[in-house]
Enzyme design. Structure first.
Site, PDB file in Angstrom:
ATOM      1  N   GLY A   7       0.822  -1.216   0.000  1.00  0.00           N
ATOM      2  CA  GLY A   7       0.000   0.000   0.000  1.00  0.00           C
ATOM      3  C   GLY A   7       0.851   1.260   0.000  1.00  0.00           C
ATOM      4  N   ILE A  63      -2.286  -7.622  -2.198  1.00  0.00           N
ATOM      5  CA  ILE A  63      -1.803  -8.389  -1.029  1.00  0.00           C
ATOM      6  C   ILE A  63      -2.584  -9.698  -0.853  1.00  0.00           C
ATOM      7  CG2 ILE A  63      -0.856  -6.409   0.270  1.00  0.00           C
ATOM      8  CD1 ILE A  63      -3.356  -6.680   2.134  1.00  0.00           C
ATOM      9  N   THR A 103      -9.401  -7.040   1.442  1.00  0.00           N
ATOM     10  CA  THR A 103      -8.026  -6.572   1.683  1.00  0.00           C
ATOM     11  C   THR A 103      -7.671  -6.635   3.170  1.00  0.00           C
ATOM     12  OG1 THR A 103      -8.032  -5.183  -0.274  1.00  0.00           O
ATOM     13  CG2 THR A 103      -6.487  -4.563   1.469  1.00  0.00           C
ATOM     14  N   THR A 137      -5.555   1.702  13.142  1.00  0.00           N
ATOM     15  CA  THR A 137      -6.187   3.009  13.355  1.00  0.00           C
ATOM     16  C   THR A 137      -6.824   3.127  14.737  1.00  0.00           C
ATOM     17  OG1 THR A 137      -8.104   4.301  12.639  1.00  0.00           O
ATOM     18  CG2 THR A 137      -8.177   1.989  12.125  1.00  0.00           C
ATOM     19  N   ASP A 138      -6.942   4.361  15.215  1.00  0.00           N
ATOM     20  CA  ASP A 138      -7.659   4.614  16.477  1.00  0.00           C
ATOM     21  C   ASP A 138      -9.135   4.225  16.372  1.00  0.00           C
ATOM     22  OD1 ASP A 138      -8.415   6.665  14.734  1.00  0.00           O
ATOM     23  OD2 ASP A 138      -8.095   8.285  16.173  1.00  0.00           O
ATOM     24  N   GLU A 139      -9.640   4.093  15.136  1.00  0.00           N
ATOM     25  CA  GLU A 139     -11.072   3.820  14.976  1.00  0.00           C
ATOM     26  C   GLU A 139     -11.462   2.444  15.503  1.00  0.00           C
ATOM     27  OE1 GLU A 139     -12.868   5.343  11.430  1.00  0.00           O
ATOM     28  OE2 GLU A 139     -11.235   6.746  11.125  1.00  0.00           O
ATOM     29  N   TYR A 161     -15.514  -0.218   7.986  1.00  0.00           N
ATOM     30  CA  TYR A 161     -14.078   0.056   7.844  1.00  0.00           C
ATOM     31  C   TYR A 161     -13.329  -0.333   9.117  1.00  0.00           C
ATOM     32  CZ  TYR A 161      -9.779   2.799   8.378  1.00  0.00           C
ATOM     33  OH  TYR A 161      -8.495   3.182   8.649  1.00  0.00           O
ATOM     34  N   LYS A 165     -10.543  -3.292  10.016  1.00  0.00           N
ATOM     35  CA  LYS A 165      -9.210  -3.026  10.585  1.00  0.00           C
ATOM     36  C   LYS A 165      -9.014  -3.818  11.884  1.00  0.00           C
ATOM     37  CE  LYS A 165      -6.513  -0.660   9.184  1.00  0.00           C
ATOM     38  NZ  LYS A 165      -5.476  -0.862   8.117  1.00  0.00           N
ATOM     39  N   ASN A 260     -15.251  19.110  14.309  1.00  0.00           N
ATOM     40  CA  ASN A 260     -15.222  19.288  12.847  1.00  0.00           C
ATOM     41  C   ASN A 260     -15.578  20.718  12.449  1.00  0.00           C
ATOM     42  OD1 ASN A 260     -14.520  16.628  12.487  1.00  0.00           O
ATOM     43  ND2 ASN A 260     -16.612  15.927  12.119  1.00  0.00           N
TER      44      ASN A 260
HETATM   45  P1  NAD Z   1      -4.998   5.300   1.162  1.00  0.00           P
HETATM   46  O1  NAD Z   1      -6.394   4.898   0.820  1.00  0.00           O
HETATM   47  O2  NAD Z   1      -4.473   6.628   0.712  1.00  0.00           O
HETATM   48  O3  NAD Z   1      -3.968   4.208   0.615  1.00  0.00           O
HETATM   49  C1  NAD Z   1      -4.212   2.832   0.637  1.00  0.00           C
HETATM   50  C2  NAD Z   1      -3.274   2.193  -0.377  1.00  0.00           C
HETATM   51  O4  NAD Z   1      -3.452   0.781  -0.331  1.00  0.00           O
HETATM   52  C3  NAD Z   1      -3.571   2.633  -1.828  1.00  0.00           C
HETATM   53  O5  NAD Z   1      -2.367   2.942  -2.483  1.00  0.00           O
HETATM   54  C4  NAD Z   1      -4.230   1.393  -2.443  1.00  0.00           C
HETATM   55  O6  NAD Z   1      -4.026   1.291  -3.831  1.00  0.00           O
HETATM   56  C5  NAD Z   1      -3.540   0.296  -1.658  1.00  0.00           C
HETATM   57  N1  NAD Z   1      -4.319  -0.951  -1.619  1.00  0.00           N
HETATM   58  C6  NAD Z   1      -5.634  -1.104  -1.311  1.00  0.00           C
HETATM   59  N2  NAD Z   1      -5.973  -2.415  -1.384  1.00  0.00           N
HETATM   60  C7  NAD Z   1      -4.850  -3.092  -1.734  1.00  0.00           C
HETATM   61  C8  NAD Z   1      -4.564  -4.466  -1.932  1.00  0.00           C
HETATM   62  N3  NAD Z   1      -5.508  -5.398  -1.810  1.00  0.00           N
HETATM   63  N4  NAD Z   1      -3.299  -4.819  -2.257  1.00  0.00           N
HETATM   64  C9  NAD Z   1      -2.326  -3.870  -2.392  1.00  0.00           C
HETATM   65  N5  NAD Z   1      -2.539  -2.548  -2.226  1.00  0.00           N
HETATM   66  C10 NAD Z   1      -3.798  -2.168  -1.886  1.00  0.00           C
HETATM   67  O7  NAD Z   1      -4.908   5.142   2.736  1.00  0.00           O
HETATM   68  P2  NAD Z   1      -3.993   5.901   3.801  1.00  0.00           P
HETATM   69  O8  NAD Z   1      -4.762   7.037   4.345  1.00  0.00           O
HETATM   70  O9  NAD Z   1      -2.631   6.100   3.268  1.00  0.00           O
HETATM   71  O10 NAD Z   1      -3.958   4.781   4.936  1.00  0.00           O
HETATM   72  C11 NAD Z   1      -2.920   3.805   4.965  1.00  0.00           C
HETATM   73  C12 NAD Z   1      -3.156   2.892   6.149  1.00  0.00           C
HETATM   74  O11 NAD Z   1      -3.195   3.659   7.344  1.00  0.00           O
HETATM   75  C13 NAD Z   1      -4.496   2.147   6.073  1.00  0.00           C
HETATM   76  O12 NAD Z   1      -4.276   0.823   6.501  1.00  0.00           O
HETATM   77  C14 NAD Z   1      -5.396   2.900   7.035  1.00  0.00           C
HETATM   78  O13 NAD Z   1      -6.345   2.039   7.602  1.00  0.00           O
HETATM   79  C15 NAD Z   1      -4.388   3.397   8.056  1.00  0.00           C
HETATM   80  N6  NAD Z   1      -4.743   4.646   8.742  1.00  0.00           N
HETATM   81  C16 NAD Z   1      -5.139   5.751   8.028  1.00  0.00           C
HETATM   82  C17 NAD Z   1      -5.448   6.928   8.718  1.00  0.00           C
HETATM   83  C18 NAD Z   1      -5.888   8.181   7.987  1.00  0.00           C
HETATM   84  O14 NAD Z   1      -6.342   9.130   8.632  1.00  0.00           O
HETATM   85  N7  NAD Z   1      -5.759   8.262   6.672  1.00  0.00           N
HETATM   86  C19 NAD Z   1      -5.344   6.965  10.110  1.00  0.00           C
HETATM   87  C20 NAD Z   1      -4.918   5.815  10.789  1.00  0.00           C
HETATM   88  C21 NAD Z   1      -4.621   4.664  10.101  1.00  0.00           C
HETATM   89  P1  TYD Z   2     -12.888  11.471   7.564  1.00  0.00           P
HETATM   90  O1  TYD Z   2     -11.869  12.388   6.991  1.00  0.00           O
HETATM   91  O2  TYD Z   2     -13.740  10.677   6.633  1.00  0.00           O
HETATM   92  O3  TYD Z   2     -12.117  10.553   8.596  1.00  0.00           O
HETATM   93  P2  TYD Z   2     -12.717   9.490   9.693  1.00  0.00           P
HETATM   94  O4  TYD Z   2     -14.063   9.093   9.300  1.00  0.00           O
HETATM   95  O5  TYD Z   2     -11.736   8.402   9.518  1.00  0.00           O
HETATM   96  O6  TYD Z   2     -12.629  10.173  11.014  1.00  0.00           O
HETATM   97  O7  TYD Z   2     -13.870  12.310   8.477  1.00  0.00           O
HETATM   98  C1  TYD Z   2     -13.377  13.103   9.542  1.00  0.00           C
HETATM   99  C2  TYD Z   2     -14.578  13.745  10.222  1.00  0.00           C
HETATM  100  O8  TYD Z   2     -15.196  14.647   9.289  1.00  0.00           O
HETATM  101  C3  TYD Z   2     -15.635  12.738  10.612  1.00  0.00           C
HETATM  102  O9  TYD Z   2     -16.212  13.123  11.862  1.00  0.00           O
HETATM  103  C4  TYD Z   2     -16.666  12.854   9.502  1.00  0.00           C
HETATM  104  C5  TYD Z   2     -16.578  14.313   9.090  1.00  0.00           C
HETATM  105  N1  TYD Z   2     -16.897  14.569   7.667  1.00  0.00           N
HETATM  106  C6  TYD Z   2     -17.857  15.539   7.328  1.00  0.00           C
HETATM  107  O10 TYD Z   2     -18.439  16.214   8.195  1.00  0.00           O
HETATM  108  N2  TYD Z   2     -18.129  15.723   5.997  1.00  0.00           N
HETATM  109  C7  TYD Z   2     -17.531  15.000   5.013  1.00  0.00           C
HETATM  110  O11 TYD Z   2     -17.860  15.211   3.813  1.00  0.00           O
HETATM  111  C8  TYD Z   2     -16.547  14.024   5.375  1.00  0.00           C
HETATM  112  C9  TYD Z   2     -15.844  13.211   4.331  1.00  0.00           C
HETATM  113  C10 TYD Z   2     -16.260  13.842   6.717  1.00  0.00           C
END
Ligand code: NAD
Ligand code: TYD
Length: 354
Positions: A7, A63, A103, A137-139, A161, A165, A260
Site C-alpha cells: 500500500g 496483497i 483486503t 487506526t484509532d477507529e 471500515y 481493521k 469538525n
Molecule cells: P490510502 O487509501 O491513501 O492508501 C491505501 C493504499 O493501499 C492505496 O495505495 C491502495 O491502492 C492500496 N491498496 C488497497 N488495497 C490493496 C490491496 N488489496 N493490495 C495492495 N494494495 C492495496 O490510505 P492511507 O490514508 O494512506 O492509509 C494507509 C493505512 O493507514 C491504512 O491501513 C489505514 O487504515 C491506516 N490509517 C489511516 C489513517 C488516515 O487518517 N488516513 C489513520 C490511521 C490509520
Molecule cells: P474522515 O476524513 O472521513 O475521517 P474518519 O471518518 O476516519 O474520522 O472524516 C473526519 C470527520 O469529518 C468525521 O467526523 C466525519 C466528518 N466529515 C464531514 O463532516 N463531511 C464529510 O464530507 C466528510 C468526508 C467527513
C-alpha cells in the site's frame, strides 16, 4: 534492512517510503494494487531521484494474491513487511464493505502466512526473524466520549471500515500467539497532509473551497478528531519498526483535537473563503463522536511529534493550492460517480450552517 511496503502508493505509505529512503540506508519495495486511492504520482519524486530510486522498487499487485506475496516476502527474503494496504474511507465502507474485508482480512492473512513461512526458514538457519508491522487506526476503539484510549482497551469498532481493521489486527495477534511471529501494530490518529486523496474531510474541504463548492458538514459538526500530520505518522511507524517490542501495539495520537466545525472554520479562514460555503447535511450512519488516544507507550520508545497542528494545516493548504496538477486529475468520472452517490441527495436536502 530490506522492507516490503504494501500500500506504499497511498497517502501515508508513500510518505513513509519517501522519508524512510531519505532517513535510512534501507531498501524498499512497494507493492500496491493501485485502487482509486493508489497513485503512482505519489512516488514520482522518488522514482525521478537516482540517489533514492537505486534502493527502491515498485510492483503492481494485490496483497490477497498468494503467488505475488510469496515471491515478494519469501523469495525476496525481506527483513520486514509494513502493511499500509487497506480500503481506508469510512463512507465508502458504509456504501459497500466487500473490498474492505477482502483486503483487510483475506489480504492480511496472505501476508501473515508468507511471513510465517519466511520466519520458519530464517529460524532454521539461525537468522533474525522478519518483522511484521500492521498499520491500524484509532477507529478500532470506537467512540471515546471522555478520556483517551490505551492499547489494552477493548476494541469496539462501529463502521465496516473499522471492523475490518480490527479483524486484521486480531489475525495479526493470533499469528503472534500461535506461531510466535515478530508482529507490531500501530494505531494512528486521523491523518492529514500532502498527497491525501480528496475524499477525506481535510483535502475534501480544501479542494471544494478552492473550487467554490459547498462543504458538506455531517450532522451537528461537533464530532471530534485528533489530527496527526502525515510526516509524524510515517516517522512514528518507522520508530515502531526499529524499536517496538515484539508483539507490541502502539497508539500514535495527534496534536490537534478539534470539533469538525472548528476544523472547517480554520480551513476557510486560511483560504479566505466565506462561511456560507458550509452546508449542514445528513449525518454519517453510526458516526463516532470522538477519538482520543494516550501516547505514553510510543513516547517510552523515544518518539514525539514534530508538527504542530496550526502550522501543519497551513502547510497542507499551501500544498493543495500549489499542486492543483496533482488533485485535479483525481476528480474524474469515478470520483463524480462516488460524489453523486455520497453527496447529491445530502446536498439537495442541506441547510446553510449558521
Ligand atoms: P490510502 O487509501 O491513501 O492508501 C491505501 C493504499 O493501499 C492505496 O495505495 C491502495 O491502492 C492500496 N491498496 C488497497 N488495497 C490493496 C490491496 N488489496 N493490495 C495492495 N494494495 C492495496 O490510505 P492511507 O490514508 O494512506 O492509509 C494507509 C493505512 O493507514 C491504512 O491501513 C489505514 O487504515 C491506516 N490509517 C489511516 C489513517 C488516515 O487518517 N488516513 C489513520 C490511521 C490509520
Ligand atoms: P474522515 O476524513 O472521513 O475521517 P474518519 O471518518 O476516519 O474520522 O472524516 C473526519 C470527520 O469529518 C468525521 O467526523 C466525519 C466528518 N466529515 C464531514 O463532516 N463531511 C464529510 O464530507 C466528510 C468526508 C467527513
Amino acid at each position: 534492512m530490506k522492507i516490503l511496503v504494501c500500500g506504499g502508493a497511498g497517502f501515508i505509505g508513500s510518505t513513509f517510503v519517501r522519508r524512510r529512503l531519505t532517513q535510512t540506508a534501507d531498501e524498499l519495495v512497494v507493492l500496491d494494487k493501485l485502487t482509486y486511492a493508489g497513485n503512482r504520482a505519489n512516488l514520482s519524486d522518488i522514482e525521478g531521484d537516482p540517489s533514492l530510486s537505486i534502493r527502491y522498487g515498485f510492483v503492481h499487485g494485490d496483497i490477497a494474491d498468494p503467488t505475488v506475496i510469496r515471491k515478494l516476502v519469501v523469495n525476496a527474503d525481506v527483513d520486514a513487511v509494513v502493511n499500509f494496504a487497506a480500503e481506508s474511507h469510512v463512507d465508502r465502507s458504509i456504501l459497500d464493505a466487500e473490498a474492505f474485508l477482502r483486503t483487510g482480512v483475506v489480504g492480511v492473512h496472505i501476508l501473515l502466512e508468507a511471513t510465517r513461512t519466511l520466519a520458519a526458514a530464517r529460524s532454521a538457519s539461525g537468522r533474525r526473524p522478519p518483522r511484521f508491522v500492521q498499520v491500524s487506526t484509532d477507529e478500532v476503539y470506537g467512540s471515546v466520549p471522555v478520556g483517551s484510549s490505551v492499547e489494552t482497551d477493548v476494541l469496539a469498532p462501529a463502521s465496516p471500515y473499522s471492523a475490518a481493521k480490527a479483524a486484521g489486527e486480531l489475525l495479526v495477534q493470533s499469528y503472534r500467539a500461535t506461531y510466535g511471529l515478530d508482529t507490531l501494530i500501530t494505531r494512528g490518529s486521523n491523518t492529514y497532509g500532502p498527497f491525501q486523496y480528496p475524499e477525506k474531510v481535510v483535502p475534501l474541504f480544501i479542494t471544494n473551497a478552492l473550487q467554490n463548492l459547498a462543504l458538506p458538514l455531517y450532522g451537528d459538526g461537533l464530532q471530534r478528531r485528533d489530527w496527526l500530520h502525515v510526516d509524524d505518522h510515517a516517522d512514528a511507524i518507522g520508530v515502531v519498526l526499529d524499536r517496538g517490542e515484539p508483539g507490541g501495539v502502539y497508539n500514535i495520537p495527534g496534536t490537534g483535537e478539534r470539533a469538525n466545525v472548528d476544523l472547517t472554520r480554520a480551513i476557510l479562514a486560511q483560504l479566505d473563503c466565506p462561511w456560507s460555503l458550509v452546508r449542514t447535511v445528513e449525518d454519517r450512519a453510526g458516526h463516532d463522536r470522538r477519538y482520543a488516544m494516550d501516547g505514553s507507550r510510543l513516547a517510552a520508545i523515544g518518539w514525539s511529534h514534530r508538527v504542530a497542528f496550526e502550522g501543519g494545516l497551513a502547510d497542507t493548504i499551501a500544498w493543495y493550492r500549489a499542486n492543483e496538477e496533482w488533485w485535479r486529475p483525481l476528480l474524474n468520472a469515478d470520483w463524480t460517480a462516488y460524489y453523486d452517490r455520497q453527496y447529491r441527495k445530502r446536498l439537495a436536502e442541506s441547510v446553510p450552517r449558521g
